[in-house]
Write an enzyme that holds these catalytic residues in place. Structure first.
Site, PDB file in Angstrom:
ATOM      1  N   GLU A 105       0.838  -1.201   0.000  1.00 52.49           N
ATOM      2  CA  GLU A 105       0.000   0.000   0.000  1.00 52.49           C
ATOM      3  C   GLU A 105       0.872   1.250   0.000  1.00 52.49           C
ATOM      4  O   GLU A 105       1.940   1.287   0.617  1.00 52.49           O
ATOM      5  CB  GLU A 105      -0.909  -0.008   1.238  1.00 52.49           C
ATOM      6  CG  GLU A 105      -2.012   1.029   1.231  1.00 52.49           C
ATOM      7  CD  GLU A 105      -3.037   0.753   2.329  1.00 52.49           C
ATOM      8  OE1 GLU A 105      -3.786  -0.246   2.210  1.00 52.49           O
ATOM      9  OE2 GLU A 105      -3.075   1.522   3.298  1.00 52.49           O
ATOM     10  N   ASP A 107       0.176   5.326   0.759  1.00 55.61           N
ATOM     11  CA  ASP A 107      -0.891   6.123   1.371  1.00 55.61           C
ATOM     12  C   ASP A 107      -0.587   7.609   1.452  1.00 55.61           C
ATOM     13  O   ASP A 107       0.482   8.005   1.917  1.00 55.61           O
ATOM     14  CB  ASP A 107      -1.138   5.675   2.826  1.00 55.61           C
ATOM     15  CG  ASP A 107      -1.544   4.228   2.952  1.00 55.61           C
ATOM     16  OD1 ASP A 107      -2.043   3.667   1.982  1.00 55.61           O
ATOM     17  OD2 ASP A 107      -1.343   3.672   4.040  1.00 55.61           O
ATOM     18  N   GLU A 109      -2.696  10.294   3.692  1.00 52.11           N
ATOM     19  CA  GLU A 109      -3.788  10.425   4.652  1.00 52.11           C
ATOM     20  C   GLU A 109      -3.774  11.845   5.214  1.00 52.11           C
ATOM     21  O   GLU A 109      -2.785  12.264   5.825  1.00 52.11           O
ATOM     22  CB  GLU A 109      -3.646   9.408   5.786  1.00 52.11           C
ATOM     23  CG  GLU A 109      -3.758   7.969   5.312  1.00 52.11           C
ATOM     24  CD  GLU A 109      -3.496   6.960   6.412  1.00 52.11           C
ATOM     25  OE1 GLU A 109      -4.253   5.981   6.510  1.00 52.11           O
ATOM     26  OE2 GLU A 109      -2.530   7.156   7.181  1.00 52.11           O
ATOM     27  N   ARG A 133       5.446   2.720   8.662  1.00 52.61           N
ATOM     28  CA  ARG A 133       6.460   3.561   8.036  1.00 52.61           C
ATOM     29  C   ARG A 133       5.921   4.986   7.867  1.00 52.61           C
ATOM     30  O   ARG A 133       6.010   5.582   6.806  1.00 52.61           O
ATOM     31  CB  ARG A 133       6.871   2.987   6.684  1.00 52.61           C
ATOM     32  CG  ARG A 133       7.571   1.619   6.761  1.00 52.61           C
ATOM     33  CD  ARG A 133       7.971   1.154   5.374  1.00 52.61           C
ATOM     34  NE  ARG A 133       8.836  -0.014   5.416  1.00 52.61           N
ATOM     35  CZ  ARG A 133       8.411  -1.276   5.322  1.00 52.61           C
ATOM     36  NH1 ARG A 133       7.111  -1.524   5.192  1.00 52.61           N
ATOM     37  NH2 ARG A 133       9.263  -2.280   5.349  1.00 52.61           N
ATOM     38  N   TRP A 183      -7.755   8.348  16.823  1.00 52.46           N
ATOM     39  CA  TRP A 183      -6.310   8.519  16.669  1.00 52.46           C
ATOM     40  C   TRP A 183      -5.892   9.704  15.818  1.00 52.46           C
ATOM     41  O   TRP A 183      -4.757  10.186  15.947  1.00 52.46           O
ATOM     42  CB  TRP A 183      -5.675   7.266  16.045  1.00 52.46           C
ATOM     43  CG  TRP A 183      -6.075   7.007  14.624  1.00 52.46           C
ATOM     44  CD1 TRP A 183      -7.152   6.289  14.200  1.00 52.46           C
ATOM     45  CD2 TRP A 183      -5.409   7.457  13.440  1.00 52.46           C
ATOM     46  NE1 TRP A 183      -7.206   6.269  12.827  1.00 52.46           N
ATOM     47  CE2 TRP A 183      -6.143   6.975  12.334  1.00 52.46           C
ATOM     48  CE3 TRP A 183      -4.267   8.220  13.205  1.00 52.46           C
ATOM     49  CZ2 TRP A 183      -5.785   7.226  11.014  1.00 52.46           C
ATOM     50  CZ3 TRP A 183      -3.897   8.489  11.885  1.00 52.46           C
ATOM     51  CH2 TRP A 183      -4.649   7.984  10.810  1.00 52.46           C
ATOM     52  N   GLY A 187      -3.676  12.403  18.744  1.00 58.01           N
ATOM     53  CA  GLY A 187      -3.695  11.054  19.299  1.00 58.01           C
ATOM     54  C   GLY A 187      -5.057  10.601  19.782  1.00 58.01           C
ATOM     55  O   GLY A 187      -5.159   9.696  20.603  1.00 58.01           O
TER      56      GLY A 187
END
Length: 273
Positions: A105, A107, A109, A133, A183, A187
């Site tokens: 994948e 990404d 985001e 990662r 999250w 956080g």
């Protein structure tokens, strides 16, 4: 290439987008190249299907994906993100191997935030089923005020994530918008304010240039594909300069330098400028 990403990738988009479609330089309508993956009631075709709006509200998100997979090449689109209070939402643009066994994948985001706080983009890569990662960059512009171009370049030599032709992550397409307030913002401390729903983001000028799978059997190994040319085997001098500027001024997290998670620097990090 070093990370061993050899699967064909689907490009997937979901929730809260308006997307103008163009594949391999030709005008495309939504149903020509895409399929709905979830919550078709939250996907609206616009302009005869040449644009798409996806909606995120308290009832559901939504999503769609390319009908074909692609092996090597470039995928890009213009995105205008959710304005105002978007904390707890994630708008994503990513490529996924769509396999049950081994997950590959790439990404983008976009992590929503409270009004007035900077938008953060997180990139991540899964190779042979392993992710973790992450790199995070605070954007140097307001991505909800206008469209900006987000691209992923992938060939036999490198993977590069670009924003408006500025490389934010070189290494040696699904897209989604969903609820992630456990999250995404501080956080998980900042929760979605559903009184601001529905949340709307916009995508346009969608473009895939790569080897479709299934397709010509020799496409992925053809060294004459433009994305395999010498100019795309490493960052050029200007791109390297822009990348160093991003790292010095806008990177707020990099797994490569997180010694608590990785006491030994991962091998793919050694090529970072």
């Amino acid at each position: 290439m070093g990370m061993g990403l050899r699967n064909g990738f689907l490009l997937i988009l979901s929730c809260v987008v308006t997307l103008s479609l163009s594949v391999l330089g030709r005008p495309a309508t939504f149903l020509e190249d895409f399929r709905i993956t979830w919550s078709d009631s939250h996907i609206r075709q616009i302009d005869g299907g040449r644009a798409i709006q996806l909606v995120l509200d308290q009832n559901s998100g939504c999503g769609f994906a390319s009908k074909r997979q692609y092996l090597f090449g470039r995928v890009s689109m213009k995105i205008k993100l959710i304005p105002g209070d978007s904390a707890g939402t994630v708008t994503a643009f990513y490529m996924n191997s769509d396999t049950d066994a081994v997950r590959d994948e790439l990404d983008f985001e976009f992590l929503g935030n409270r009004t007035g706080q900077p938008y953060t983009v997180q990139t991540n890569i899964y190779a042979h089923g392993k992710g973790d990662r992450e790199q995070r960059v605070n954007l140097w512009f307001d991505p909800a005020a206008d469209f900006h171009t987000y691209s992923i370049m992938w060939n036999h030599h490198q993977i590069v994530f670009y924003i408006d032709e500025v490389p934010i992550r070189p290494m040696g397409v699904y897209s989604t918008l969903w609820e992630a307030d456990d999250w995404a913002t501080r956080g998980g401390l900042e929760k979605i304010d559903w009184t601001k729903a529905p949340f709307l983001a916009y995508y346009k000028d969608f473009d895939i240039e790569g080897c479709p799978v299934p397709g010509p059997v020799n496409c992925a190994t053809n060294s004459r594909n433009w994305w395999e040319g010498t100019a795309y085997q490493a960052l050029n001098a200007m791109e390297a300069k822009r990348y160093r500027w991003v790292r010095m001024n806008h990177v707020i997290y990099d797994y490569c330098t997180d010694k608590s998670r990785y006491p030994v620097t991962p091998p793919e990090c050694m090529s970072i400028i």
